[in-house]
Design a protein around this motif. Structure first.
Motif, PDB file in Angstrom:
ATOM      1  N   LEU A 254     -24.079  57.082  -0.345  1.00  0.00           N
ATOM      2  CA  LEU A 254     -23.683  58.384   0.188  1.00  0.00           C
ATOM      3  C   LEU A 254     -22.459  58.918  -0.556  1.00  0.00           C
ATOM      4  O   LEU A 254     -22.377  60.117  -0.852  1.00  0.00           O
ATOM      5  CB  LEU A 254     -23.399  58.279   1.680  1.00  0.00           C
ATOM      6  CG  LEU A 254     -22.988  59.579   2.383  1.00  0.00           C
ATOM      7  CD1 LEU A 254     -24.022  60.679   2.148  1.00  0.00           C
ATOM      8  CD2 LEU A 254     -22.795  59.336   3.883  1.00  0.00           C
ATOM      9  N   ALA A 295     -23.042  62.145   6.678  1.00  0.00           N
ATOM     10  CA  ALA A 295     -23.857  62.779   5.641  1.00  0.00           C
ATOM     11  C   ALA A 295     -24.044  64.261   5.930  1.00  0.00           C
ATOM     12  O   ALA A 295     -23.971  65.098   5.024  1.00  0.00           O
ATOM     13  CB  ALA A 295     -25.204  62.082   5.537  1.00  0.00           C
ATOM     14  N   ALA A 302     -29.645  63.918   6.845  1.00  0.00           N
ATOM     15  CA  ALA A 302     -29.840  62.464   6.922  1.00  0.00           C
ATOM     16  C   ALA A 302     -30.288  62.099   8.332  1.00  0.00           C
ATOM     17  O   ALA A 302     -29.748  61.183   8.963  1.00  0.00           O
ATOM     18  CB  ALA A 302     -28.551  61.729   6.554  1.00  0.00           C
TER      19      ALA A 302
END
Length: 561
Positions: A254, A295, A302
């Protein structure tokens, strides 16, 4: 045909930045499937229609591009891709372009020569189909190349490692090492010695000795994938599972995505699935939810959780309803017990998450559909848009359930043809079950939704190759071959939709991309041949010559048209 809507007039009341004219433009919009011209302003589509209808959007500063009759259409999506795994694969010792054991040997020799020393050599990309009869390569081949240096090479699908004797010794794997739960150390049937194949969780034994990629390497892997995918006309992808989530919610993957996005180089829509750890309980859910929230704050979708319910057919790790024909009672194994699978799916569904499931064998597919059915009975209907990936083998009774349960079918169309891996698959399943291999059209005709993805770097990411095989069920380089269940082929329009609007749907972006409509993002491609008029076997020879993302050129050039 109206060139703009009332909404478009209110949103875009000026001239366009760019207008394409004189094209054969396929919109993937059933109301208006074909237009001649499209106008773009501020990254969005403001006009669609004939050249005359879009002319009012042309001003002194508008760039007008004559398509000379070329085919334009929405850019492609890919609902199942491993961007970092794939990018790293081609930055390391890559066997992907090898088509024989001899080719693999030549590539490995070259890798060893280019990286001298005694450090572990790690590579990726061998195909099990080139190692009959069981899809397991032998350590002796690697030992002859590197007797004094550990070598570990991952299969294309990621389910297996091929290792040499030095690597086995490094990890202290001997004939007395037990198989881990849900994994297998391939052994000589007489001596019990490890032969060089590590399946599923057995890979974890040697994993600590494989250097982790650096932050920069991961960012470069994403950039490699962006460049490749844009060149193939792809501007919307679904990362099929990041697996480096730490207990505190940190993820190097990420972080790499966030950095590339911050640099302005992520020229694609991105959805990210978070991989479920089968060795952990429901207690991992708060951590996954926290990562999804982080995210989202970074600008990514996500909301998907990726589950793995089984392995692969050739190595007999896929869960099947009837024993593999070359065994007496081997059914493979479910990676998640049935009751646990039911509890996971019901909980995630209740909490509004999309459940994205790897299921290859017909038992894995069956139990996954059962889990979705149970979740629906407990939670009621919703718009979570769950889907199952791969679906190599689907029992006839389960094929209509995709429609009934509103579960999408994520196929990899390039897999559905005769190749070395498929021949080994036939040896495992027998002729009767081979009638239910990749039943794409059967699921579609029963009302199900098809969503295509390459599973790159397992197979080529090129959607044009996938489209041809989706239609013909034949290898693109062997049009004379017998089709793999020809009746399971789909139409060109259906295949294109599964690569565009249906990928947008599964990523909850159908209002943003996936078709050419007023107000949507100007994500479109131009192809050098008209797929609708050329012979079907020429589709794979066609090339994307221009890709736009949000109205900006990310591959090719406007002047080149």
């Amino acid at each position: 045909m109206a060139s703009c809507s009332k909404d478009a007039d209110s949103l875009f009341n000026d001239t366009a930045d760019l207008v394409f004219t004189n094209g054969n433009i396929y919109t993937v919009n059933t109301d208006t499937p074909w237009v001649q011209s499209v106008g773009i302003k501020d990254g969005r589509i403001v006009a669609l229609g004939s050249d005359a209808e879009t002319a009012k959007w042309v001003g002194p500063q508008t760039k007008t591009v004559n398509l000379h009759g070329k085919l334009a259409m929405p850019s492609f999506g890919d609902a199942h891709v491993h961007p970092i795994f794939g990018g790293l694969s081609f930055a390391q010792c890559s066997l992907h372009n090898g088509r024989s054991v001899d080719a693999y040997i030549a590539i490995i020799k070259k890798c060893l020569a280019e990286t001298p020393g005694d450090d572990l050599l790690f590579g990726r990309g061998w195909g099990p189909g080139y190692f009959p009869p069981d899809g397991v390569p032998h350590k002796n081949i690697l030992d002859a190349l590197a007797p004094d240096r550990p070598v570990v090479i991952q299969s294309t699908g990621g389910h297996s490692y091929w290792v040499n004797s030095k690597a086995l010794a490094l990890a202290n794997i001997t004939k007395d090492t037990p198989d881990p739960a849900k994994g297998r150390i391939d052994r000589d049937p007489v001596t019990g010695e490890a032969v060089g194949g590590l399946q599923e969780t057995a890979k974890d034994i040697i994993q600590p000795f494989i250097p982790a990629p650096t932050d920069v390497e991961m960012q470069n892997a994403i950039l490699y994938t962006v460049k490749l995918f844009n060149s193939l006309g792809i501007t919307n992808w679904y990362d099929a599972g990041i697996d480096d989530i730490k207990p505190d919610g940190e993820s190097a993957t990420l972080d790499a995505y966030t950095e590339v996005k911050a640099q302005g180089k992520l020229t694609t829509h991105v959805s990210i699935a978070l991989k479920w750890d089968n060795d952990k309980s429901l207690d991992q859910i708060p951590t996954l939810y926290a990562v999804a929230k982080r995210a989202g704050a970074a600008g990514f979708s996500a909301n998907g959780i990726k589950l793995y319910t089984d392995g692969v057919i050739v190595q007999r790790t896929a869960a099947v309803l009837e024993p593999y024909v070359d065994t007496k009672d081997d059914l493979g194994e479910l990676s998640i017990p049935v009751q646990e699978l039911n509890d996971i799916v019901t909980k995630l569904d209740h909490d509004g998450f999309q459940v994205y499931v790897h299921s290859i064998g017909d038992r894995a597919v069956h139990e996954t559909l059962n889990a979705f059915e149970r979740a629906r009975s407990v939670n009621g209907s919703n718009d979570n848009r769950h889907f199952i990936a791969h679906l190599n083998l689907v029992a006839p009774a389960d094929q209509p359930r995709f429609s009934t349960l509103n579960v999408a079918a994520n196929f990899q169309p390039l897999w559905a043809s005769d190749d070395p891996y498929m021949r080994l698959t036939a040896e495992r399943l027998g002729p009767e079950r081979m009638q239910y291999i990749y039943p794409a059209n059967s699921i579609l005709q029963a009302g199900g939704r098809l969503v295509y993805g390459a599973d790159w770097s397992v197979a080529s990411a090129d959607p044009l190759l996938g489209i041809e095989v989706a239609l013909t069920r034949k290898p693109t380089d062997r049009p004379e071959a017998k089709a793999l269940l020809a009746h399971e082929g789909v139409t060109l329009a259906q295949a294109i939709k599964a690569y565009t609007l249906d990928v947008a749907f599964i990523t909850h972006r159908e209002d943003e991309t996936g078709s050419l409509e007023i107000g949507k993002s100007a994500d479109l491609i131009v192809i050098d041949q008209n797929l609708f008029i050329i012979p079907v076997n020429d589709i794979s020879d066609s090339k994307v010559i221009l890709t736009l993302f949000k109205g900006q050129t990310v591959y090719g050039s406007l002047s080149g048209l």
